[in-house]
Design an enzyme around this catalytic site. Structure first.
Site, PDB file in Angstrom:
ATOM      1  N   ASP A  57      -0.702   3.068  -5.057  1.00 24.08           N
ATOM      2  CA  ASP A  57      -0.533   1.627  -5.155  1.00 24.08           C
ATOM      3  C   ASP A  57      -1.751   1.321  -6.116  1.00 24.08           C
ATOM      4  O   ASP A  57      -2.865   2.191  -6.149  1.00 24.08           O
ATOM      5  CB  ASP A  57      -0.128   1.268  -4.178  1.00 24.08           C
ATOM      6  CG  ASP A  57      -1.163   1.212  -3.213  1.00 24.08           C
ATOM      7  OD1 ASP A  57      -1.806   1.886  -2.955  1.00 24.08           O
ATOM      8  OD2 ASP A  57      -2.246   0.430  -2.771  1.00 24.08           O
ATOM      9  N   ASN A  89      -6.589   6.310   4.807  1.00 21.40           N
ATOM     10  CA  ASN A  89      -8.045   7.003   4.322  1.00 21.40           C
ATOM     11  C   ASN A  89      -8.349   8.622   4.776  1.00 21.40           C
ATOM     12  O   ASN A  89      -9.142   9.437   4.586  1.00 21.40           O
ATOM     13  CB  ASN A  89      -8.892   5.869   4.845  1.00 21.40           C
ATOM     14  CG  ASN A  89      -8.921   5.918   6.356  1.00 21.40           C
ATOM     15  OD1 ASN A  89      -7.856   6.916   7.232  1.00 21.40           O
ATOM     16  ND2 ASN A  89     -10.031   5.757   6.815  1.00 21.40           N
ATOM     17  N   HIS A  92       0.519  -1.228   0.324  1.00 23.53           N
ATOM     18  CA  HIS A  92       0.313   0.031   0.602  1.00 23.53           C
ATOM     19  C   HIS A  92       1.028   0.965   0.082  1.00 23.53           C
ATOM     20  O   HIS A  92       0.773   2.198  -0.533  1.00 23.53           O
ATOM     21  CB  HIS A  92      -0.754  -0.031   1.332  1.00 23.53           C
ATOM     22  CG  HIS A  92      -2.549   0.258   1.168  1.00 23.53           C
ATOM     23  ND1 HIS A  92      -3.016  -0.016  -0.282  1.00 23.53           N
ATOM     24  CD2 HIS A  92      -3.432   0.803   2.082  1.00 23.53           C
ATOM     25  CE1 HIS A  92      -4.355   1.408  -0.364  1.00 23.53           C
ATOM     26  NE2 HIS A  92      -3.900   0.755   1.090  1.00 23.53           N
ATOM     27  N   ASN A 144      -8.923   4.181  -0.982  1.00 25.62           N
ATOM     28  CA  ASN A 144      -9.025   4.822   0.041  1.00 25.62           C
ATOM     29  C   ASN A 144      -8.870   6.275  -0.042  1.00 25.62           C
ATOM     30  O   ASN A 144      -9.056   7.050   0.017  1.00 25.62           O
ATOM     31  CB  ASN A 144      -9.745   4.122   1.338  1.00 25.62           C
ATOM     32  CG  ASN A 144     -10.090   3.017   1.457  1.00 25.62           C
ATOM     33  OD1 ASN A 144     -11.442   3.776   0.912  1.00 25.62           O
ATOM     34  ND2 ASN A 144     -10.118   2.195   2.352  1.00 25.62           N
TER      35      ASN A 144
END
Length: 194
Positions: free
Chosen positions: A95, A70, A22, A116
């Site tokens: 990513d 997020n 991520h 997110n």
């Protein structure tokens, strides 16, 4: 097309996350900082790690938000407000599940695709989606229920090598993108095979 003035790398903060898939966007910004001889340092007013660098004759703001993925939008909005940057002057690196490791793509505008960090960034920019993206492939686990575990996991050795090769190719094409020659930047990056 407007000039890119800031590159933002999406990721999660802290040692537990820095080597996870991520954080591929954050890895790219770290690589840009290294190449430009800059150092990302904590900057409270931008809620992240920040550096101002010169790359190929261009003055660039680099930012890796130190909020969780997020909540990335707050850092992006703070940077934009402080330096009066328009959304289309941003390049957001992140990513990308829909690309295999070793692939990367430039894109301008579009939705968040379930990401997110992009979702929060779009929201923080008043739903302006015109920013440029640099999508760094991490592959897909094959089952939607495994996505969270997958993106928060560490890539295997071969996968990591392929992602690093794609990031190197991104660095090689950045001068074209910064000069506004998106067609050549895309042509080179999108045809890259590690």
């Amino acid at each position: 097309m407007s000039q890119v003035k800031a590159i933002i790398g999406l990721g999660n903060p802290g040692a537990d996350y820095e080597a996870t898939r991520h954080n591929a966007g954050a890895w790219l910004v770290e690589a840009v900082a290294r190449q430009a001889g800059g150092e990302l340092r904590p900057e409270k007013k931008f809620l992240g790690l920040y550096a101002r660098v010169q790359l190929d004759g261009h003055d660039l703001h680099l930012l890796n938000p130190s909020t969780f993925m997020n909540r990335s939008g707050g850092a992006v909005a703070a940077l934009c407000q402080f330096f009066r940057l328009a959304p289309d002057e941003l390049l957001v690196a992140h990513d990308e599940l829909d690309l295999p490791p070793g692939a990367a793509r430039y894109k301008q505008g579009g939705g968040h695709g379930g990401h997110n960090g992009l979702r929060d960034t779009i929201s923080a920019l008043g739903n302006d989606r015109s920013f440029h993206r640099l999508r760094i492939g991490i592959g897909h686990p094959g089952d939607a229920r495994q996505v969270t575990h997958y993106v928060l996991g560490r890539p295997g050795k071969a996968e990591h090598t392929a992602i690093e090769a794609a990031i190197d190719e991104c660095l090689a094409t950045l001068p074209l993108a910064l000069a506004g020659d998106w067609a050549r930047a895309m042509n080179r990056l999108h045809s890259f095979k590690p």
